[in-house]
Design an enzyme around this catalytic site. Structure first.
Site, short mmCIF file in Angstrom:
data_model
loop_
_atom_site.label_atom_id
_atom_site.label_comp_id
_atom_site.label_asym_id
_atom_site.label_seq_id
_atom_site.Cartn_x
_atom_site.Cartn_y
_atom_site.Cartn_z
CB CYS A 161 -26.06 -60.03 -12.44
SG CYS A 161 -24.37 -60.21 -13.03
CB CYS B 110 -23.14 -58.02 -11.05
SG CYS B 110 -23.48 -58.59 -12.71
CG ASP B 111 -25.44 -57.35 -7.78
OD1 ASP B 111 -24.59 -56.45 -7.96
OD2 ASP B 111 -26.54 -57.35 -8.36
#
Ligand code: FAD
Ligand code: NAP
Length: 314
Positions: A136, A139-140
């Site tokens: 992701c 997200c990261d």
């Protein structure tokens, strides 16, 4: 023989979509029953910091989901630890069978079973999940400012992830197993002209390389599919973007699906192809796949269910 439980609203899934649906349905006095499934709390329970949930500048994913569960329970939703193994949407009331032996009947159903990122299936990838290996970028990606990253895949997701990662990374290498992408042409055009992105064609990823203490990624070992020659691509972050598998197994022969297995909902709503059955979150969403969008759809599903039940009553 197990017990039979009836509810006005049966919610299947305990990610952000399911718990948000439970909060709204409980506050609408619909006494919802939520079945948690194999992964209570959903996908966010397998991540570390979440930095894009409004109101929390940073929160651990599992903590956020504990809070959501507590919130849903506090509003009066009944939360049941069980796994739905079959679901009959062909007749009313709808009927679900739990792994526990319990039969759940319901006047309406909210499906919130989510999706799971597909991984390559390498042991080394498993080892570095959360420590440099991610599925992701949204997200990261933030953790790779000024660093080099690798993205695996050749579809829309991989190209979008690669483009997104250029916001942070100093270099992005997209590694694809063939010599052409299946991503949309416009995305390919953006990818090819981006100065930070390099594409490595016709290579498979054989191993994620890294350090032990602390655990961290240092590169990937790749193999040329034609010559068999192996080499190492150095990187600090490794992103897998080879597709998501929506958890639509329960309904695949009953509801309209699209984009390779996602439940189709009427645009702007959570209505599925069967009246009284609503779907929310990653199960329906090949594009955004975020906690906040899933929660938003959970809210919509509860409101849609409330309107459906009210219309039936009147
Ligand atoms: P999910 O969270 O996938 O939950 C699905 C639920 O359905 C689970 O509780 C499961 O047990 C249940 N279920 C499935 N089958 C059954 C069944 N048969 N019976 C009963 N229950 C069932 N998004 C962000 O916005 N920010 C982030 O920082 C972020 N980080 C992420 C990190 C990782 C590693 C991953 C994998 C995802 C991340 N995401 C992030 C994406 C986010 O987790 C998802 O978009 C979100 O969780 C989707 O919510 P959902 O409720 O639709 O489904
Ligand atoms: P996808 O289209 O299925 O593409 C997956 C990619 O990963 C393919 O290029 C595939 O290679 C590769 N791949 C699969 N398994 C692999 C493996 N084991 N090893 C190496 N590579 C592997 O998945 P997606 O990109 O997630 O898209 C899914 C759906 O969502 C599509 O319908 C897509 O259009 C949609 N989507 C839309 C948007 C958007 O509209 N902006 C964004 C994201 C996704 P091959 O090409 O060789 O098969």
């Amino acid at each position: 023989m197990g017990a039979t439980r009836h509810s006005k609203v049966l919610i299947i899934g305990s990610g952000p979509a399911g718990y948000t649906a439970a909060v709204y349905a409980a506050r609408a006095m619909l006494e919802p029953l939520l079945v948690q499934g194999m992964q209570p709390g959903g996908q966010l329970t397998i991540t570390t910091e979440v930095e894009n949930w409004p109101g929390e500048s940073t929160i651990m994913g599992p903590d956020l989901m504990v809070k959501m569960e507590a919130h849903a329970a506090a509003t009066g939703a009944e939360i049941v630890s069980d796994l739905i193994t079959s679901l009959d949407l062909q007749k009313r009331p709808f009927t679900a069978i739990g792994d526990s032996g319990t039969t759940y009947t319901a006047d309406s159903v909210i499906l919130a079973t989510g999706a799971q990122a597909r991984w390559l299936g390498l042991a080394s990838e498993e080892k570095y999940k959360g420590f440099g290996a991610s599925a992701c970028a949204t997200c990261d990606g933030f953790f790779y400012r000024g660093k080099e990253v690798v993205v695996a895949g050749g579809g829309n997701s991989a190209v979008e992830e690669a483009l997104y990662l250029t916001n942070f990374a100093s270099k992005v290498t997209l590694i694809h197993r063939r010599d052409s992408l299946r991503a949309e042409k416009i995305l390919q055009h953006r990818l090819f002209k981006h100065p930070k992105i390099e594409v490595l064609w016709n290579h498979t990823i054989e191993e994620v390389l890294g350090t032990e203490a602390p655990l961290g990624v240092t590169g990937v070992r790749v193999r040329d599919v034609h010559s068999g020659a192996e080499s190492v691509v150095p990187c600090d972050g490794f992103f897998v973007a080879i597709g998501h598998a929506p958890a639509s197994e329960l309904v695949k022969d009953q509801l309209e699906l699209h984009h390779g297995g996602y439940v189709r909902v009427e645009p702007g709503s959570t209505l599925t192809s069967i009246p009284g059955v609503f779907a929310a979150g990653d199960l329906t969403d090949p594009v955004y796949r975020q906690a906040v969008t899933s929660a938003g759809m959970g809210c919509m599903a509860a409101l849609d269910a409330e309107r459906f039940l009210a219309a039936e009553e009147s």
